[in-house]
Design a protein around this motif. Sequence first.
Motif, PDB file in Angstrom:
ATOM      1  N   SER A  17      -6.781  -7.345   0.887  1.00 12.64           N
ATOM      2  CA  SER A  17      -7.810  -6.950   0.663  1.00 12.64           C
ATOM      3  C   SER A  17      -8.484  -5.781   1.619  1.00 12.64           C
ATOM      4  CB  SER A  17      -8.865  -8.150   0.405  1.00 12.64           C
ATOM      5  OG  SER A  17      -8.259  -8.842  -0.802  1.00 12.64           O
ATOM      6  N   GLN A  18      -8.435  -6.148   2.754  1.00 12.57           N
ATOM      7  CA  GLN A  18      -9.208  -5.437   3.796  1.00 12.57           C
ATOM      8  C   GLN A  18      -8.414  -3.981   3.807  1.00 12.57           C
ATOM      9  OE1 GLN A  18      -8.683  -7.813   7.250  1.00 12.57           O
ATOM     10  NE2 GLN A  18     -10.657  -9.011   6.745  1.00 12.57           N
ATOM     11  N   ASN A  19      -6.980  -4.062   3.708  1.00 13.80           N
ATOM     12  CA  ASN A  19      -6.247  -2.929   3.739  1.00 13.80           C
ATOM     13  C   ASN A  19      -6.272  -2.072   2.569  1.00 13.80           C
ATOM     14  OD1 ASN A  19      -4.937  -3.202   6.446  1.00 13.80           O
ATOM     15  ND2 ASN A  19      -3.629  -4.399   5.530  1.00 13.80           N
ATOM     16  N   LEU A  20      -6.583  -2.547   1.590  1.00  7.33           N
ATOM     17  CA  LEU A  20      -6.869  -1.916   0.343  1.00  7.33           C
ATOM     18  C   LEU A  20      -8.014  -1.145   0.266  1.00  7.33           C
ATOM     19  CD1 LEU A  20      -5.352  -4.321  -2.649  1.00  7.33           C
ATOM     20  CD2 LEU A  20      -4.175  -2.266  -1.570  1.00  7.33           C
ATOM     21  N   ASN A  21      -9.024  -1.828   1.041  1.00  9.10           N
ATOM     22  CA  ASN A  21     -10.484  -1.106   0.888  1.00  9.10           C
ATOM     23  C   ASN A  21     -10.694  -0.049   1.889  1.00  9.10           C
ATOM     24  OD1 ASN A  21     -11.584  -3.092  -0.758  1.00  9.10           O
ATOM     25  ND2 ASN A  21     -12.235  -4.655   0.549  1.00  9.10           N
ATOM     26  N   THR A  57       0.837  -1.236   0.151  1.00  6.19           N
ATOM     27  CA  THR A  57       0.049   0.050   0.070  1.00  6.19           C
ATOM     28  C   THR A  57       0.978   1.249  -0.049  1.00  6.19           C
ATOM     29  OG1 THR A  57      -0.199   0.022   2.478  1.00  6.19           O
ATOM     30  CG2 THR A  57      -2.006  -0.964   1.132  1.00  6.19           C
ATOM     31  N   ALA A  58       1.846   1.261   0.701  1.00  6.78           N
ATOM     32  CA  ALA A  58       2.728   2.565   0.514  1.00  6.78           C
ATOM     33  C   ALA A  58       3.443   2.480  -0.642  1.00  6.78           C
ATOM     34  CB  ALA A  58       4.148   2.234   1.672  1.00  6.78           C
ATOM     35  N   LEU A  59       3.642   1.283  -1.440  1.00  6.11           N
ATOM     36  CA  LEU A  59       4.273   1.478  -2.654  1.00  6.11           C
ATOM     37  C   LEU A  59       3.359   1.844  -3.648  1.00  6.11           C
ATOM     38  CD1 LEU A  59       6.332  -1.984  -2.835  1.00  6.11           C
ATOM     39  CD2 LEU A  59       7.135   0.352  -3.287  1.00  6.11           C
ATOM     40  N   ALA A  60       2.027   1.727  -3.309  1.00  3.53           N
ATOM     41  CA  ALA A  60       0.880   1.992  -4.356  1.00  3.53           C
ATOM     42  C   ALA A  60       0.855   3.596  -4.527  1.00  3.53           C
ATOM     43  CB  ALA A  60      -0.422   1.336  -4.105  1.00  3.53           C
ATOM     44  N   ARG A  61       1.297   4.401  -3.364  1.00  2.00           N
ATOM     45  CA  ARG A  61       1.004   5.761  -3.194  1.00  2.00           C
ATOM     46  C   ARG A  61       2.015   6.480  -4.158  1.00  2.00           C
ATOM     47  NH1 ARG A  61      -3.737   7.130  -1.073  1.00  2.00           N
ATOM     48  NH2 ARG A  61      -4.182   5.882   0.923  1.00  2.00           N
ATOM     49  N   GLN A  62       3.116   5.802  -4.583  1.00  2.00           N
ATOM     50  CA  GLN A  62       4.090   6.360  -5.467  1.00  2.00           C
ATOM     51  C   GLN A  62       4.318   5.697  -6.711  1.00  2.00           C
ATOM     52  OE1 GLN A  62       7.550   7.242  -2.944  1.00  2.00           O
ATOM     53  NE2 GLN A  62       6.409   6.494  -1.206  1.00  2.00           N
ATOM     54  N   VAL A 109      -3.834  -1.664  -6.995  1.00  2.00           N
ATOM     55  CA  VAL A 109      -2.985  -2.873  -6.358  1.00  2.00           C
ATOM     56  C   VAL A 109      -3.435  -4.084  -6.797  1.00  2.00           C
ATOM     57  CG1 VAL A 109      -1.926  -4.082  -4.471  1.00  2.00           C
ATOM     58  CG2 VAL A 109      -1.911  -1.433  -4.403  1.00  2.00           C
ATOM     59  N   PHE A 110      -3.007  -4.897  -7.449  1.00  2.00           N
ATOM     60  CA  PHE A 110      -3.672  -6.298  -7.794  1.00  2.00           C
ATOM     61  C   PHE A 110      -3.074  -7.313  -7.217  1.00  2.00           C
ATOM     62  CE2 PHE A 110      -4.543  -3.279 -11.210  1.00  2.00           C
ATOM     63  CZ  PHE A 110      -5.765  -3.458 -11.573  1.00  2.00           C
ATOM     64  N   GLN A 111      -4.062  -8.159  -6.706  1.00  2.00           N
ATOM     65  CA  GLN A 111      -3.602  -9.436  -5.713  1.00  2.00           C
ATOM     66  C   GLN A 111      -3.398 -10.428  -6.804  1.00  2.00           C
ATOM     67  OE1 GLN A 111      -6.594  -7.915  -2.940  1.00  2.00           O
ATOM     68  NE2 GLN A 111      -5.478  -9.784  -1.794  1.00  2.00           N
ATOM     69  N   VAL A 112      -2.136 -11.236  -6.312  1.00  2.00           N
ATOM     70  CA  VAL A 112      -2.155 -12.627  -6.992  1.00  2.00           C
ATOM     71  C   VAL A 112      -1.748 -13.488  -5.735  1.00  2.00           C
ATOM     72  CG1 VAL A 112      -0.700 -13.972  -8.672  1.00  2.00           C
ATOM     73  CG2 VAL A 112      -1.280 -11.603  -9.084  1.00  2.00           C
ATOM     74  N   ILE A 113      -2.349 -14.814  -5.741  1.00  2.00           N
ATOM     75  CA  ILE A 113      -1.858 -16.028  -4.902  1.00  2.00           C
ATOM     76  C   ILE A 113      -0.878 -16.615  -5.484  1.00  2.00           C
ATOM     77  CG2 ILE A 113      -2.692 -17.968  -3.668  1.00  2.00           C
ATOM     78  CD1 ILE A 113      -5.591 -16.714  -3.515  1.00  2.00           C
ATOM     79  N   SER A 114       0.280 -16.800  -5.051  1.00  2.00           N
ATOM     80  CA  SER A 114       1.617 -17.258  -5.977  1.00  2.00           C
ATOM     81  C   SER A 114       2.570 -17.817  -4.740  1.00  2.00           C
ATOM     82  CB  SER A 114       1.950 -16.514  -7.006  1.00  2.00           C
ATOM     83  OG  SER A 114       2.745 -15.590  -6.531  1.00  2.00           O
TER      84      SER A 114
END
Length: 376
Positions: free
Chosen positions: A232-236, A209-214, A243-248
Motif C-alpha cells: 500500500s505504501q509503495n502504491l501511494n 508496481t513494475a507490472l502495473a506500468r505496462q 493495482v488491487f490488493q488481496v490477502i490470500s
Amino acid sequence: MTETTGAEVRKVAIQCVLRIEESQSYANIIVPKIISATSLGIRDRKLVTEIVYGSTRMKKALDWAFDRYLPAPPPPALRASLRVGTYQILFMRVPDHAAVNATVSASSKRNKGVVNAVLRKITREGQIHWPNDPTRLSYPDWILELLSDDLGTEQSVSMLEHMNYAPEVSIREDGYHQDRASQWVIDLMRPEKNDLVLDLCAAPGGKSTALARQSSLVIAADINPSRQTLISQNLNTLGLKNVFQVISDGTSPPFPTKSFDKVLVDAPCSGLGVLHRRPDARWRISKTDVSNLAKLQKQLLSSASKLVKPGGKLVYSVCTVTRSETIEVAQELQHRHPELEPIKLTDTRWRPNGNGLQILPQDSGTDGMSIFQWTV
C-alpha cells in the motif's frame, strides 16, 4: 574525527553488536533504534552502521581471528568489543592504531586490557592464514557446500565473496529502488497493455508496481497483512491506481480458474542470492529451510498453474540459485502438469539454467536470481 568521537562511535557500535547477539534481533531494527538515542552526526551514524553490519556479517571470520588468542570463549560484552575492533583491522580502511585505541577506549573497564592485547596481536600478525573458505568468507559451512554441489566451487566462492559487500543501488525510472535482476524478471515476462496479471506472492510490491506500468490491471496477492501494508505504501508513493490488493494464501488462491493472462509466482525462497542485503540473513537460514521452501514453491506453482488463461503465461522467479529451488521445482511442476509448455528463455544478461535462466551476483553486480516460464 577526534579521539573522543572515535571512541563514542565504537561504544555505540559495541552496544549494537551486543544487543543483536543477546536478543537475536535483526541488525536493521536494532541499529536505527540505538543510534536514534545518541547525538551522533550523520557521518558517525553511517560509520556505526558500517561497523555493526560488517561485524554481524563477518562474525564467523572475526571470532576465529581473535578466539585463537583467548584461553576460553569470551563473555558476550568482550566478544562484542573484539568483533568491533577486529572488523576494523581486517576489513575496513581504518589505521590499525586508530581502530585499536578507539575500541579499547570504548570498551568496559574490565575488558580494556584483554581487548588491547588481542587487537594488537592481530595487527602484528599481518596476513591471516584462514583455515578454510567458509571461515574466511564468514558463512555457515552448509551454504558453501550446497552451492558448490550445485554451481561448482569456483563459482560458489566468487558468489559468496561478492555478497560480502554492500549491493549496488538501482533505481527505476519511476524512482522505486529495485535491483536490476528483479527488473529483468519483468522484462522477460513481457507484460502487455491489456493484460490482467496476478502477482501471487506480491509483497513488498516491487514487481507488482513494475507490472502495473505496462499492464491494465494487476492483482497483488499476499498472505501477510503487515506486508500488504508495504505494498500500500509503495502504491501511494508511486501514485498507481491499477493495482488491487488481496490477502490470500497462494497455495489455495481465491480466484477463478483460467482467469489471468499472466501469473507471477515470485516465491518465498532461501534468499541465498541476496545475502548481501541483510547482514544477519546468512545466520538465520538453515539447510532444512531450503528443502521446506522447495515444497512450498511446488505447491504455489501448482495452484498458480490453474489460474492461467489458455495461451497465457506462468512465470516463476526466486532470489536464489539452489538446484532444489530452481530446476528441480520446474521439473516437478512439468511432471505434475504436462499441459504446461515450457518456454525456452534466452537473454545475454543471464546464464542458461535448463529451460530457464539464472544470474549470479558476480555476473553483473546484481542479486542472484532464477526464472522459468510456461505457457498453457
